[in-house]
Write a protein that holds these residues in place. Structure first.
Motif, PDB file in Angstrom:
ATOM      1  N   CYS A 193       1.769   6.677  -6.728  1.00  0.00           N
ATOM      2  CA  CYS A 193       0.636   7.516  -7.152  1.00  0.00           C
ATOM      3  C   CYS A 193       0.876   8.978  -6.832  1.00  0.00           C
ATOM      4  CB  CYS A 193      -0.643   7.111  -6.430  1.00  0.00           C
ATOM      5  SG  CYS A 193      -1.396   5.629  -7.040  1.00  0.00           S
ATOM      6  N   PHE A 194       1.383   9.256  -5.636  1.00  0.00           N
ATOM      7  CA  PHE A 194       1.366  10.645  -5.159  1.00  0.00           C
ATOM      8  C   PHE A 194       2.730  11.314  -5.149  1.00  0.00           C
ATOM      9  CE2 PHE A 194      -2.136   8.449  -2.769  1.00  0.00           C
ATOM     10  CZ  PHE A 194      -3.136   8.888  -3.615  1.00  0.00           C
ATOM     11  N   ARG A 215       2.380   1.661  -3.417  1.00  0.00           N
ATOM     12  CA  ARG A 215       1.353   2.143  -4.351  1.00  0.00           C
ATOM     13  C   ARG A 215       1.155   3.646  -4.155  1.00  0.00           C
ATOM     14  NH1 ARG A 215      -3.794   4.743  -3.481  1.00  0.00           N
ATOM     15  NH2 ARG A 215      -5.351   3.848  -4.867  1.00  0.00           N
ATOM     16  N   ASN A 216       1.093   4.105  -2.899  1.00  0.00           N
ATOM     17  CA  ASN A 216       0.897   5.534  -2.642  1.00  0.00           C
ATOM     18  C   ASN A 216       2.095   6.357  -3.073  1.00  0.00           C
ATOM     19  OD1 ASN A 216      -1.619   5.083  -1.694  1.00  0.00           O
ATOM     20  ND2 ASN A 216      -1.064   5.183   0.465  1.00  0.00           N
ATOM     21  N   SER A 217       3.294   5.839  -2.853  1.00  0.00           N
ATOM     22  CA  SER A 217       4.419   6.678  -3.249  1.00  0.00           C
ATOM     23  C   SER A 217       4.520   6.747  -4.773  1.00  0.00           C
ATOM     24  CB  SER A 217       5.720   6.276  -2.544  1.00  0.00           C
ATOM     25  OG  SER A 217       6.315   5.219  -3.180  1.00  0.00           O
ATOM     26  N   TRP A 254       0.824  -1.211   0.000  1.00  0.00           N
ATOM     27  CA  TRP A 254       0.000   0.000   0.000  1.00  0.00           C
ATOM     28  C   TRP A 254       0.860   1.263   0.000  1.00  0.00           C
ATOM     29  CZ3 TRP A 254      -4.536   1.400  -1.433  1.00  0.00           C
ATOM     30  CH2 TRP A 254      -5.113   2.593  -0.976  1.00  0.00           C
ATOM     31  N   ARG A 255       1.910   1.264   0.807  1.00  0.00           N
ATOM     32  CA  ARG A 255       2.810   2.437   0.850  1.00  0.00           C
ATOM     33  C   ARG A 255       3.510   2.643  -0.490  1.00  0.00           C
ATOM     34  NH1 ARG A 255       4.252   4.767   6.056  1.00  0.00           N
ATOM     35  NH2 ARG A 255       5.836   5.756   4.767  1.00  0.00           N
TER      36      ARG A 255
END
Ligand SMILES: [Zn+2]
Length: 338
Positions: A127-128, A123-125, A120-121
């Motif tokens: 994406c964002f 994926r977020n890094s 999840w982390r």
């Protein structure tokens, strides 16, 4: 369905338990879900880990070949293989380790949480922050997170994070067997010494590959309990080794300076280059082409935050060394807060 069974075991921080619980229920805000309710366009619902499929909750955590690379790595470490589960919930139900040892059992439970959280982390890094890590880097991160959280369990587990990264099989440790009878694994010598409670310590290192003309730096920040706080691993232009060590020290200090909440601590930076340490501490004039960097370090030291740059002598620096070597294979910088 009763997903809470076996979930709340206090092995990892509560927010991560809560996150995994939502993942098991399929209630994480995947892009598929966001597109379905019109928050993002349908055309943007793809998975950033593989760029091949729609990012549903089960795809992201279980079916994506990137994520599977992490699950298979962990399971393969123990000589096992995994029948592909149909969903995250199925994966959790089937999840079990190679033996019945109480400690290893806790490790396996914790790892399930840590892998989900790490995916999840990542994926977020992506994406964002537009930053990505390789599977190998995430494997190290998973073991670092595990070693950090093991500290809170109160077991008398004798190994530290360096040992776990070098030899994950030390996790087979069993408290009952370790009493009275000789340990099955020899203790791996570790000479890392913790800083005082008011100080944080960076261990930094540099690595060169003269054949491919590549250089890289790495470092790990720890507190007085040996808890990992931050790590970096990054490629740099090909330079001479002492020069590279200066860049590693510079990077570590820059990260420290950029995070104000760390300024309540003093800082010690340990490098294994005597030259680099002398240049950075103003004990010896440095090469002209490092003037800009050495000035920055000098300025940071003069701000009165108690930054001390020292030669590590015989202190072992396995993690920093491994991170530096990983940097040789990277395209861009990897910085992680644990
Ligand atoms: Zn994917």
């Amino acid at each position: 369905m009763n997903v809470s069974k076996g979930l709340w075991r206090n092995l990892v921080p509560h927010r991560i338990e809560v996150f995994v619980w939502l993942a098991l229920l399929g209630k994480v805000n995947s892009k598929e879900k966001l597109a379905r309710i019109g928050i993002i366009p349908q055309s943007e619902n793809y998975c950033v880990l593989c760029n091949e499929a729609t990012e549903s909750c089960d795809h992201l955590f279980i079916h994506c070949h990137f994520s599977r690379g992490l699950w298979n790595w962990w399971i393969g470490l123990w000589g096992l293989c995994w029948v592909s589960p149909s969903s995250t919930y199925e994966a959790f139900k089937q999840w079990s380790g190679p033996t019945h040892g109480k400690f290893l059992n806790k490790i396996w439970t914790a790892i399930f949480f840590i892998i989900i959280w790490t995916i999840w982390r990542e994926r977020n890094s992506r994406c964002f922050e537009n930053k990505s890590s390789s599977i190998a880097q995430l494997q190290t991160l998973i073991l670092l997170r595990l070693s950090w959280w093991i500290n809170g369990w109160g077991d008398s587990f004798p190994y530290n994070s360096d040992d776990i990264i070098r030899n994950p099989h030390c996790l087979r440790w069993d408290e009952r067997l370790s009493k009275g009878t000789p340990r099955t694994l020899p203790k791996i010598p570790n000479t890392w010494s913790p800083p005082s409670s008011t100080t944080l310590k960076w261990n930094v290192d540099a690595s060169l590959n003269p054949i491919e003309k590549r250089s890289s730096i790495g470092g790990v920040l720890r507190d007085c309990h040996g808890t990992f706080m931050c790590l970096f691993s990054s490629p740099i232009p090909p330079v001479e080794i002492n020069h590279a060590e200066v860049l590693a020290i510079h990077r570590a200090i820059k990260i420290f300076m950029a995070h104000e909440h760390l300024h309540q601590y003093k800082l010690v930076v340990k490098s294994d280059s005597d030259n680099a340490v002398k240049w950075c501490s103003n004990l010896k004039p440095g090469p002209w082409n490092l003037t800009f960097i050495l000035n920055y370090i000098d300025m940071a030291r003069k701000k009165g935050m108690g930054i001390d740059i020292t030669y590590k002598g015989r202190e072992s620096n396995t993690v920093a060394d491994a991170l530096a070597r990983q940097g040789l294979r990277r395209q861009d910088e990897f910085v992680a807060w644990l």
